[in-house]
Design a protein around this motif. Structure first.
Motif, mmCIF file in Angstrom:
data_model
loop_
_atom_site.group_PDB
_atom_site.id
_atom_site.type_symbol
_atom_site.label_atom_id
_atom_site.label_comp_id
_atom_site.label_asym_id
_atom_site.label_seq_id
_atom_site.Cartn_x
_atom_site.Cartn_y
_atom_site.Cartn_z
ATOM 1 N N LYS A 21 36.143 46.069 58.651
ATOM 2 C CA LYS A 21 35.932 46.234 57.210
ATOM 3 C C LYS A 21 36.797 45.272 56.418
ATOM 4 O O LYS A 21 37.965 45.086 56.703
ATOM 5 C CB LYS A 21 36.273 47.671 56.800
ATOM 6 C CG LYS A 21 36.071 47.958 55.342
ATOM 7 C CD LYS A 21 36.340 49.410 55.010
ATOM 8 C CE LYS A 21 36.164 49.660 53.521
ATOM 9 N NZ LYS A 21 36.436 51.045 53.176
ATOM 10 N N ARG A 22 36.186 44.680 55.402
ATOM 11 C CA ARG A 22 36.909 43.834 54.448
ATOM 12 C C ARG A 22 37.147 44.656 53.182
ATOM 13 O O ARG A 22 36.246 45.338 52.689
ATOM 14 C CB ARG A 22 36.109 42.585 54.106
ATOM 15 C CG ARG A 22 36.797 41.680 53.096
ATOM 16 C CD ARG A 22 36.023 40.409 52.851
ATOM 17 N NE ARG A 22 35.916 39.587 54.053
ATOM 18 C CZ ARG A 22 36.876 38.768 54.498
ATOM 19 N NH1 ARG A 22 38.011 38.668 53.851
ATOM 20 N NH2 ARG A 22 36.695 38.060 55.593
ATOM 21 N N PHE A 23 38.354 44.591 52.670
ATOM 22 C CA PHE A 23 38.716 45.303 51.448
ATOM 23 C C PHE A 23 38.770 44.307 50.296
ATOM 24 O O PHE A 23 39.521 43.330 50.351
ATOM 25 C CB PHE A 23 40.079 45.980 51.610
ATOM 26 C CG PHE A 23 40.069 47.114 52.595
ATOM 27 C CD1 PHE A 23 39.852 48.412 52.169
ATOM 28 C CD2 PHE A 23 40.259 46.877 53.946
ATOM 29 C CE1 PHE A 23 39.830 49.461 53.071
ATOM 30 C CE2 PHE A 23 40.248 47.918 54.868
ATOM 31 C CZ PHE A 23 40.032 49.211 54.427
ATOM 32 N N ASP A 24 37.970 44.542 49.278
ATOM 33 C CA ASP A 24 37.943 43.666 48.108
ATOM 34 C C ASP A 24 38.905 44.174 47.048
ATOM 35 O O ASP A 24 39.063 45.382 46.865
ATOM 36 C CB ASP A 24 36.528 43.595 47.535
ATOM 37 C CG ASP A 24 35.557 42.926 48.502
ATOM 38 O OD1 ASP A 24 35.953 41.917 49.118
ATOM 39 O OD2 ASP A 24 34.431 43.418 48.643
ATOM 40 N N PHE A 25 39.531 43.237 46.336
ATOM 41 C CA PHE A 25 40.449 43.569 45.250
ATOM 42 C C PHE A 25 39.796 43.238 43.914
ATOM 43 O O PHE A 25 39.172 42.183 43.774
ATOM 44 C CB PHE A 25 41.746 42.777 45.381
ATOM 45 C CG PHE A 25 42.399 42.863 46.733
ATOM 46 C CD1 PHE A 25 42.502 44.075 47.408
ATOM 47 C CD2 PHE A 25 42.910 41.735 47.344
ATOM 48 C CE1 PHE A 25 43.107 44.160 48.647
ATOM 49 C CE2 PHE A 25 43.526 41.801 48.586
ATOM 50 C CZ PHE A 25 43.620 43.015 49.240
ATOM 51 N N ASN A 31 44.053 35.648 46.042
ATOM 52 C CA ASN A 31 43.576 36.414 47.193
ATOM 53 C C ASN A 31 42.858 37.664 46.710
ATOM 54 O O ASN A 31 43.485 38.603 46.244
ATOM 55 C CB ASN A 31 44.751 36.799 48.094
ATOM 56 C CG ASN A 31 45.402 35.599 48.723
ATOM 57 O OD1 ASN A 31 44.726 34.709 49.215
ATOM 58 N ND2 ASN A 31 46.722 35.556 48.709
ATOM 59 N N ASN A 32 41.528 37.660 46.850
ATOM 60 C CA ASN A 32 40.755 38.772 46.299
ATOM 61 C C ASN A 32 40.165 39.696 47.360
ATOM 62 O O ASN A 32 39.358 40.556 47.049
ATOM 63 C CB ASN A 32 39.664 38.265 45.366
ATOM 64 C CG ASN A 32 38.671 37.373 46.073
ATOM 65 O OD1 ASN A 32 38.753 37.173 47.274
ATOM 66 N ND2 ASN A 32 37.728 36.845 45.325
ATOM 67 N N SER A 33 40.587 39.514 48.638
ATOM 68 C CA SER A 33 40.139 40.430 49.678
ATOM 69 C C SER A 33 41.106 40.367 50.859
ATOM 70 O O SER A 33 41.929 39.455 50.969
ATOM 71 C CB SER A 33 38.716 40.099 50.140
ATOM 72 O OG SER A 33 38.699 38.883 50.847
ATOM 73 N N TYR A 34 40.968 41.362 51.721
ATOM 74 C CA TYR A 34 41.829 41.442 52.899
ATOM 75 C C TYR A 34 41.027 42.023 54.051
ATOM 76 O O TYR A 34 40.307 43.004 53.888
ATOM 77 C CB TYR A 34 43.042 42.321 52.590
ATOM 78 C CG TYR A 34 43.925 42.618 53.770
ATOM 79 C CD1 TYR A 34 44.470 41.613 54.550
ATOM 80 C CD2 TYR A 34 44.226 43.933 54.098
ATOM 81 C CE1 TYR A 34 45.279 41.893 55.628
ATOM 82 C CE2 TYR A 34 45.045 44.227 55.172
ATOM 83 C CZ TYR A 34 45.569 43.199 55.930
ATOM 84 O OH TYR A 34 46.367 43.493 56.996
ATOM 85 N N LEU A 35 41.151 41.407 55.221
ATOM 86 C CA LEU A 35 40.451 41.832 56.423
ATOM 87 C C LEU A 35 41.491 42.167 57.495
ATOM 88 O O LEU A 35 41.978 41.272 58.190
ATOM 89 C CB LEU A 35 39.511 40.720 56.913
ATOM 90 C CG LEU A 35 38.691 40.998 58.157
ATOM 91 C CD1 LEU A 35 37.721 42.160 57.928
ATOM 92 C CD2 LEU A 35 37.927 39.736 58.555
ATOM 93 N N LYS A 63 48.192 39.420 50.194
ATOM 94 C CA LYS A 63 47.040 40.234 50.593
ATOM 95 C C LYS A 63 47.471 41.636 51.009
ATOM 96 O O LYS A 63 46.845 42.627 50.628
ATOM 97 C CB LYS A 63 46.298 39.576 51.757
ATOM 98 C CG LYS A 63 45.502 38.372 51.375
ATOM 99 C CD LYS A 63 44.830 37.791 52.603
ATOM 100 C CE LYS A 63 44.152 36.472 52.286
ATOM 101 N NZ LYS A 63 43.470 35.930 53.459
ATOM 102 N N PHE A 67 46.522 45.078 49.194
ATOM 103 C CA PHE A 67 45.848 46.128 49.960
ATOM 104 C C PHE A 67 46.548 47.465 49.738
ATOM 105 O O PHE A 67 45.907 48.479 49.439
ATOM 106 C CB PHE A 67 45.846 45.760 51.445
ATOM 107 C CG PHE A 67 45.328 46.841 52.345
ATOM 108 C CD1 PHE A 67 43.975 47.113 52.407
ATOM 109 C CD2 PHE A 67 46.190 47.581 53.131
ATOM 110 C CE1 PHE A 67 43.478 48.115 53.243
ATOM 111 C CE2 PHE A 67 45.723 48.569 53.972
ATOM 112 C CZ PHE A 67 44.364 48.838 54.017
#
Length: 99
Positions: A21-25, A31-35, A63, A67
């Motif tokens: 799952k990728r988490f979007d910010f 940095n607008n997402s974190y995997l 990131k 998160f």
């Protein structure tokens, strides 16, 4: 992944998945997402995210901070160089194919 598979086979965890799952910010720049690297399902059904980091760049730190800020109910375990070496000392002779 070999270590997590070993833990699962030995009944220490229920399951694990690689980058599921990728988490979007909700931000517009940077940095607008974190995997996270792994999702581990514990025997009690709880879930923890595991991130393997030998080196922390500024982007990586950002990131992970985002998160934790935007997803406060998620649990993140960071396996840094020292934690990895500690695990390796304990199980490298038990886990087939350990690097």
């Amino acid at each position: 992944s070999r270590y997590l598979e070993w833990l699962m086979i030995n009944g220490e965890i229920k399951a694990w998945n690689f980058e599921p799952k990728r988490f979007d910010f909700p931000i517009k720049r940077g940095n607008n997402s974190y995997l996270p690297d792994f999702l581990v399902t514990n025997n009690d059904g709880s879930k923890t995210w595991h991130e393997i980091k030998g080196y922390f760049s500024a982007g990586s730190r950002t990131k992970m901070k985002r998160f934790l800020h935007f997803y406060p109910d998620e649990k993140l375990i960071i396996i840094d160089k020292d934690a990895y070496q500690s695990i390796a000392k304990q199980v490298k002779n038990l886990v087939h194919g350990w690097e």
